[in-house]
Each structure stands twice: as C-alpha cells, then as structure tokens.
Design a protein around this motif. Structure first.
Motif, PDB file in Angstrom:
ATOM      1  N   UNK A 180     -76.890  44.599  49.653  1.00  0.00           N
ATOM      2  CA  UNK A 180     -76.440  44.073  50.949  1.00  0.00           C
ATOM      3  C   UNK A 180     -76.110  42.581  50.900  1.00  0.00           C
ATOM      4  N   UNK A 181     -76.956  41.803  50.253  1.00  0.00           N
ATOM      5  CA  UNK A 181     -76.704  40.353  50.242  1.00  0.00           C
ATOM      6  C   UNK A 181     -76.483  39.820  48.827  1.00  0.00           C
ATOM      7  N   UNK A 182     -76.334  40.733  47.869  1.00  0.00           N
ATOM      8  CA  UNK A 182     -76.191  40.309  46.471  1.00  0.00           C
ATOM      9  C   UNK A 182     -74.951  39.477  46.221  1.00  0.00           C
ATOM     10  N   UNK A 183     -73.845  39.771  46.941  1.00  0.00           N
ATOM     11  CA  UNK A 183     -72.626  38.979  46.686  1.00  0.00           C
ATOM     12  C   UNK A 183     -72.866  37.525  47.063  1.00  0.00           C
ATOM     13  N   UNK A 184     -73.443  37.287  48.253  1.00  0.00           N
ATOM     14  CA  UNK A 184     -73.711  35.912  48.696  1.00  0.00           C
ATOM     15  C   UNK A 184     -74.794  35.246  47.869  1.00  0.00           C
ATOM     16  N   UNK A 185     -75.686  36.028  47.320  1.00  0.00           N
ATOM     17  CA  UNK A 185     -76.809  35.468  46.557  1.00  0.00           C
ATOM     18  C   UNK A 185     -76.501  35.375  45.052  1.00  0.00           C
ATOM     19  N   UNK A 186     -75.260  35.666  44.670  1.00  0.00           N
ATOM     20  CA  UNK A 186     -74.886  35.502  43.257  1.00  0.00           C
ATOM     21  C   UNK A 186     -75.492  36.535  42.323  1.00  0.00           C
ATOM     22  N   UNK A 187     -75.832  37.736  42.847  1.00  0.00           N
ATOM     23  CA  UNK A 187     -76.486  38.734  41.987  1.00  0.00           C
ATOM     24  C   UNK A 187     -75.538  39.238  40.896  1.00  0.00           C
ATOM     25  N   UNK A 188     -74.268  39.461  41.251  1.00  0.00           N
ATOM     26  CA  UNK A 188     -73.309  39.943  40.252  1.00  0.00           C
ATOM     27  C   UNK A 188     -73.185  38.961  39.094  1.00  0.00           C
ATOM     28  N   UNK A 189     -73.076  37.677  39.437  1.00  0.00           N
ATOM     29  CA  UNK A 189     -72.952  36.646  38.391  1.00  0.00           C
ATOM     30  C   UNK A 189     -74.206  36.620  37.532  1.00  0.00           C
ATOM     31  N   UNK A 190     -75.355  36.749  38.185  1.00  0.00           N
ATOM     32  CA  UNK A 190     -76.629  36.713  37.448  1.00  0.00           C
ATOM     33  C   UNK A 190     -76.717  37.895  36.487  1.00  0.00           C
ATOM     34  N   UNK A 191     -76.275  39.063  36.940  1.00  0.00           N
ATOM     35  CA  UNK A 191     -76.327  40.249  36.074  1.00  0.00           C
ATOM     36  C   UNK A 191     -75.421  40.034  34.851  1.00  0.00           C
ATOM     37  N   UNK A 192     -74.228  39.494  35.092  1.00  0.00           N
ATOM     38  CA  UNK A 192     -73.306  39.262  33.972  1.00  0.00           C
ATOM     39  C   UNK A 192     -73.943  38.292  32.960  1.00  0.00           C
ATOM     40  N   UNK A 193     -74.540  37.228  33.468  1.00  0.00           N
ATOM     41  CA  UNK A 193     -75.163  36.250  32.557  1.00  0.00           C
ATOM     42  C   UNK A 193     -76.315  36.890  31.787  1.00  0.00           C
ATOM     43  N   UNK A 194     -77.122  37.690  32.471  1.00  0.00           N
ATOM     44  CA  UNK A 194     -78.244  38.369  31.798  1.00  0.00           C
ATOM     45  C   UNK A 194     -77.739  39.327  30.737  1.00  0.00           C
ATOM     46  N   UNK A 195     -76.682  40.080  31.049  1.00  0.00           N
ATOM     47  CA  UNK A 195     -76.130  41.020  30.061  1.00  0.00           C
ATOM     48  C   UNK A 195     -75.578  40.263  28.851  1.00  0.00           C
ATOM     49  N   UNK A 196     -75.101  39.047  29.117  1.00  0.00           N
ATOM     50  CA  UNK A 196     -74.567  38.243  28.005  1.00  0.00           C
ATOM     51  C   UNK A 196     -75.697  37.625  27.174  1.00  0.00           C
ATOM     52  N   UNK A 197     -76.929  37.847  27.604  1.00  0.00           N
ATOM     53  CA  UNK A 197     -78.075  37.353  26.821  1.00  0.00           C
ATOM     54  C   UNK A 197     -78.638  36.045  27.319  1.00  0.00           C
ATOM     55  N   UNK A 198     -78.167  35.579  28.477  1.00  0.00           N
ATOM     56  CA  UNK A 198     -78.667  34.297  29.009  1.00  0.00           C
ATOM     57  C   UNK A 198     -79.965  34.508  29.793  1.00  0.00           C
ATOM     58  N   UNK A 199     -80.796  33.466  29.802  1.00  0.00           N
ATOM     59  CA  UNK A 199     -82.033  33.487  30.588  1.00  0.00           C
ATOM     60  C   UNK A 199     -81.946  32.424  31.663  1.00  0.00           C
ATOM     61  N   UNK A 200     -82.594  32.669  32.832  1.00  0.00           N
ATOM     62  CA  UNK A 200     -82.539  31.675  33.907  1.00  0.00           C
ATOM     63  C   UNK A 200     -83.098  30.318  33.488  1.00  0.00           C
ATOM     64  N   UNK A 201     -84.083  30.326  32.583  1.00  0.00           N
ATOM     65  CA  UNK A 201     -84.745  29.067  32.194  1.00  0.00           C
ATOM     66  C   UNK A 201     -83.838  28.195  31.348  1.00  0.00           C
ATOM     67  N   UNK A 202     -82.974  28.835  30.563  1.00  0.00           N
ATOM     68  CA  UNK A 202     -82.255  28.063  29.553  1.00  0.00           C
ATOM     69  C   UNK A 202     -80.741  28.033  29.731  1.00  0.00           C
ATOM     70  N   UNK A 203     -80.207  28.859  30.627  1.00  0.00           N
ATOM     71  CA  UNK A 203     -78.750  28.908  30.747  1.00  0.00           C
ATOM     72  C   UNK A 203     -78.207  27.515  31.109  1.00  0.00           C
ATOM     73  N   UNK A 204     -77.113  27.156  30.462  1.00  0.00           N
ATOM     74  CA  UNK A 204     -76.485  25.868  30.738  1.00  0.00           C
ATOM     75  C   UNK A 204     -75.711  26.000  32.047  1.00  0.00           C
ATOM     76  N   UNK A 205     -76.256  25.409  33.127  1.00  0.00           N
ATOM     77  CA  UNK A 205     -75.650  25.630  34.452  1.00  0.00           C
ATOM     78  C   UNK A 205     -74.248  25.029  34.543  1.00  0.00           C
TER      79      UNK A 205
END
Ligand code: SF4
Length: 457
Positions: free
Chosen positions: A55-80
């Motif tokens: 419901x709110x994933x688009x506004x909350x950047x969930x799709x982008x987060x999933x793509x980054x996670x699938x690419x092997x990135x972690x929230x702690x270390x991803x270069x923002x």
C-alpha cells in the motif's frame, strides 16, 4: 536478548520497515538461495509486496530497497550517493545482477508487484520472493518486515517473535522482560539502567567494542544532522515538500535574541534536519525506526548544547538507557507503525529519549521509568497517516514535536519524587491494546487521517 545494536542500526531512509527491512530480506533471500541452488541458472526473479508494503511501499522506497538488496547491497554500507544512478541504470537496461554477479532480466513493469488490497495473515508487512528457471519456480521464501529493520522468515515466525530475533542463548546477568524487572536489578545491585544494559551487552562484545560501536552510532546521527542542515531543495516523491532545516539554521545562527524558548527552535532544527535526510533516502540511524529517527539525535544534540558537551561516557549511557526502554516496547508491544500506528514509532522514540535524558540529567532509575512513561502516555493513540504514503507529512514535523515532548517528559519526571500512578509497563500494555483496537486504515496504509484529507500536489 535484543541488543542495543539491534535497536540502533545504521541504515538508509526513508523507512526502517519499508526500506531497511525489505533490503535486508532481499539480500538474505539471495544469500540463502546461493547456498541451495545454482544462481547461474536462474533466468527470472519475482517479488510480491503485501499489506502495508504494497500500500505505501512506492512512497516509502520499498521497490528501490528491494532492488538494492537483490544487487547485494546492505542498508549499513550502501553508498547513498550512488543509489539514484544505479537505479536509473537498472531501469534503463531492464537487467539486474543478483548479488552483483548473476545477470537476470528485470523488467520495468511487473518484476516487483505492489498489492494494494492483499494482506498476508501473519503480518502487515510481507514480501514473497521467487527465483525461476525456464518458467518454473525453483526457490521461494516469504519474509516479514516487523519494524525497526527487523526481518523474520515465514518459517521462523511463531507467536513469540522474540524467539526469532533472539541473538544467542548465552545467559545474561540481568535478564528483563518488563520495566519492573529492570528496576529490581537497578535497586538490588545499585546500578543505573545503562549499567544493567552494559553488563548484558558485555556477554556478546567487549566493552571497548560496545563503546566504539555506540560512538559510531552517535557520529552517524550527528553527521546526519549536519547534512540535513546543509542540504537545500525539494524532497523526492511528488509532494514537493521544501526542506526547512537549512533556512531555519541560517535564521537561528544570525539571530540575536534573549528569547528563553530559543532552545526549542534548535531542537526543532535538529529533528527536521534528520528527518529531511531520511525522507531523501540519506544515511540515518533507526532510532528505533527511520520514521522516528530524528527524536533521539535531536534530544542528544540538545543535551550536548544546553546541558554539557557529550563525551563518550554520556553518549554510551544515553544510548544504552534508550535501548533498554526500546527493548521493552519491542518485547511487549511493537515498534511498527503498520502494527500499532505512529505511537509505536514517534511515541516509542519519545519515550526512549525521555528516559535516557532523565538518566543523563542525574535521575534515578525510577525517574527514568517515569520520564519514559510520560513520553508514551501523551502519544497514546497517535495514528500513522503519511500523506501520499511518503515519510514526510506529518512525519518530519512530528519528530520535532516528539523531541520537545521528550525533553518536557524528562523535566516533569525529574521535578517529581519518582512516585507516579502509571507505570511504564502499564503504559506499554496500553499502547499495545490501543494499537490492536486501532482501525487498520491508521496503520501505515495511507488510507486514513491526514493521508486522505490532504491533496497530494
Ligand atoms: S506517521 Fe509516524 S509511523 Fe507513520 S510513517 Fe510517519 S513517522 Fe512513521
């Protein structure tokens, strides 16, 4: 035991449950799959988001987060600073390298499905991931993002979520499930709440590691304030919300005033700076969530500026006390807006900051308990109604309000004797009951409250 480093995690904005959790789940899914099957033979991946994530994933950047996670990135270390460029190239090429190694088609439409009306029975934030070979599903899993960046696999989910996130079965010197337990430990051993937490943490890490880890957390919070103060512009997402922190900073900096309330303006500034950074997808610390990430840094910065410069000891004590209080909410209620509304995010952060400030200002354990209780008591019933499904309105300002309320709660408690009618344990139970009675449209669905009364343009 839930650790202080579970409560405070370096991540990226805008949401711990909708950004940090899904990114971690996507990466964890592929790491597990990599052990079970040959990822080289995979030719498609599908992701479905349910409940509040849909419901709110688009506004909350969930799709982008999933793509980054699938690419092997972690929230702690991803270069923002590289995120936008990376997402644009994935969008243009319609290809994604799983874990940065195995290329699969990743069509712009349909690779991630946001279900607006489907919810999984066990939790409001669910995501299913599937790997396919020649049209057949060869590996799948279902994850829940349960708030504050915590994730649980469906297979590990049971009625007692804490078991699923339990770090270790090593015994700790001061186990606690309630604030009553904590107060007993403090009384019997003549310890502060932060000392009880420190003794427990030392079962898992050396004191030097704990101290340097907590200084890293504080330095990340402080840098986030500095970036928020220095960065102008409009926040992403389409609401066209102007960043306010830089302009406010310029005004405060140049103001010559004897206004006794000026400290409040500075606290507002610190909170706005963090939450504007969060809304822009910047580097933040979950405290205990991203939506409420500004309250604890703002109150710490207030202490640094108006009480005494924060040295290592003060930082460590503040964060350990705040974490002890956060753990009580995590164990006995929830820190997820999708489960209990904003009282579980801004309310909990306010309660944590109030208790920690009370300890830093010399309060006893019962003052700390009282401050934390007041911090929540006056947030009970606070709904989650983000306009446009973005973590911007009312979230950014709500952190400023939460920080001020936390300071007042600490002061109210410290001016009292420690005696009070409502205990922290009772208010936590009340928050949980209130969350359960709250209509689901007020739980991070963007279907109630301000979210339906404000026009998104
Ligand atoms: S309203 Fe509160 S709980 Fe909801 S997204 Fe905003 S900060 Fe989070």
């Amino acid at each position: 035991m839930i650790s202080v480093f579970d409560i405070f995690k370096v991540g990226i904005g805008p949401s711990s449950s909708h950004t940090v959790g899904p990114m971690r789940a996507a990466k964890e899914f592929l790491l597990a799959a990599d052990k079970a099957i040959a990822l080289t033979s995979i030719d498609a991946i599908e992701v479905e988001l349910f409940g509040s994530l849909g419901q709110t994933g688009k506004g909350h950047g969930t799709g982008k987060a999933v793509i980054l996670g699938l690419a092997g990135e972690s929230p702690e270390t991803v270069d923002t600073t590289m995120v936008d460029q990376f997402l644009q190239s994935t969008h243009d090429s319609e290809q994604l390298a799983l874990l940065g190694q195995y290329n699969v088609p990743f069509p712009r439409e349909g690779a991630i499905i946001f279900h607006r009306r489907k919810t999984m029975p066990r939790h409001a934030n669910a995501m299913e991931l599937r790997l396919l070979r020649q049209g057949e599903v060869v590996y799948r899993d279902l994850y829940y993002s349960i708030g504050g960046g915590f994730i649980v696999r469906d297979a590990d989910f049971d009625d007692n979520l804490e078991e699923a996130i339990e770090q270790s079965s090593k015994p700790i010197p001061f186990p606690f499930d309630s604030c009553n337990d904590l107060l007993k430990h403090c009384k019997e051993h003549g310890k502060r709440m932060s000392s009880v937490m420190l003794a427990n943490e030392k079962v898992f890490r050396s004191e030097a590691e704990i101290r340097s880890g907590l200084m890293h957390i504080w330095n990340t919070m402080d840098s986030c304030i500095s970036r928020g103060i220095a960065t102008e512009g409009i926040l992403p997402g389409g609401l066209r919300v102007q960043r306010r922190a830089p302009g406010l900073y310029q005004r405060l900096r140049n103001e010559k005033t004897s206004d006794p309330m000026q400290a409040m303006d500075w606290v507002n500034l610190f909170a706005l700076a963090v939450n504007e950074e969060n809304a822009a997808g910047g580097r933040v610390v979950t405290a205990p969530t991203n939506g409420a990430a500004g309250i604890i840094p703002a109150v710490m910065k207030y202490a640094d500026r108006y009480i005494a410069p924060l040295d290592e000891e003060a930082v460590v004590r503040f964060l350990l006390t705040a974490a002890a209080i956060g753990i009580l909410y995590k164990k006995n209620a929830s820190i997820s807006g999708a489960e209990v509304g904003c009282q579980g995010e801004v309310g909990v952060a306010c309660s944590m900051a109030a208790g920690a400030l009370a300890e830093l200002m010399g309060g006893s354990a019962s003052h700390v308990e009282n401050a934390a209780e007041i911090g929540m008591e006056h947030n009970l019933g606070l709904t989650c109604d983000p306009v446009g499904g973005l973590v911007q309105v009312p979230c950014i300002e709500r952190n400023a309000m939460g920080a001020i309320k936390a300071i007042n709660a600490a002061r109210l408690a410290l001016r009292g004797s420690g005696d009070h009618k409502v205990s922290l344990d009772k208010v936590i139970k009340t928050m949980w009951d209130t969350g359960n009675d709250m209509k689901s449209k007020y739980k991070e669905t963007a279907r109630g409250g301000l979210a339906v009364n404000i026009i998104e343009c």
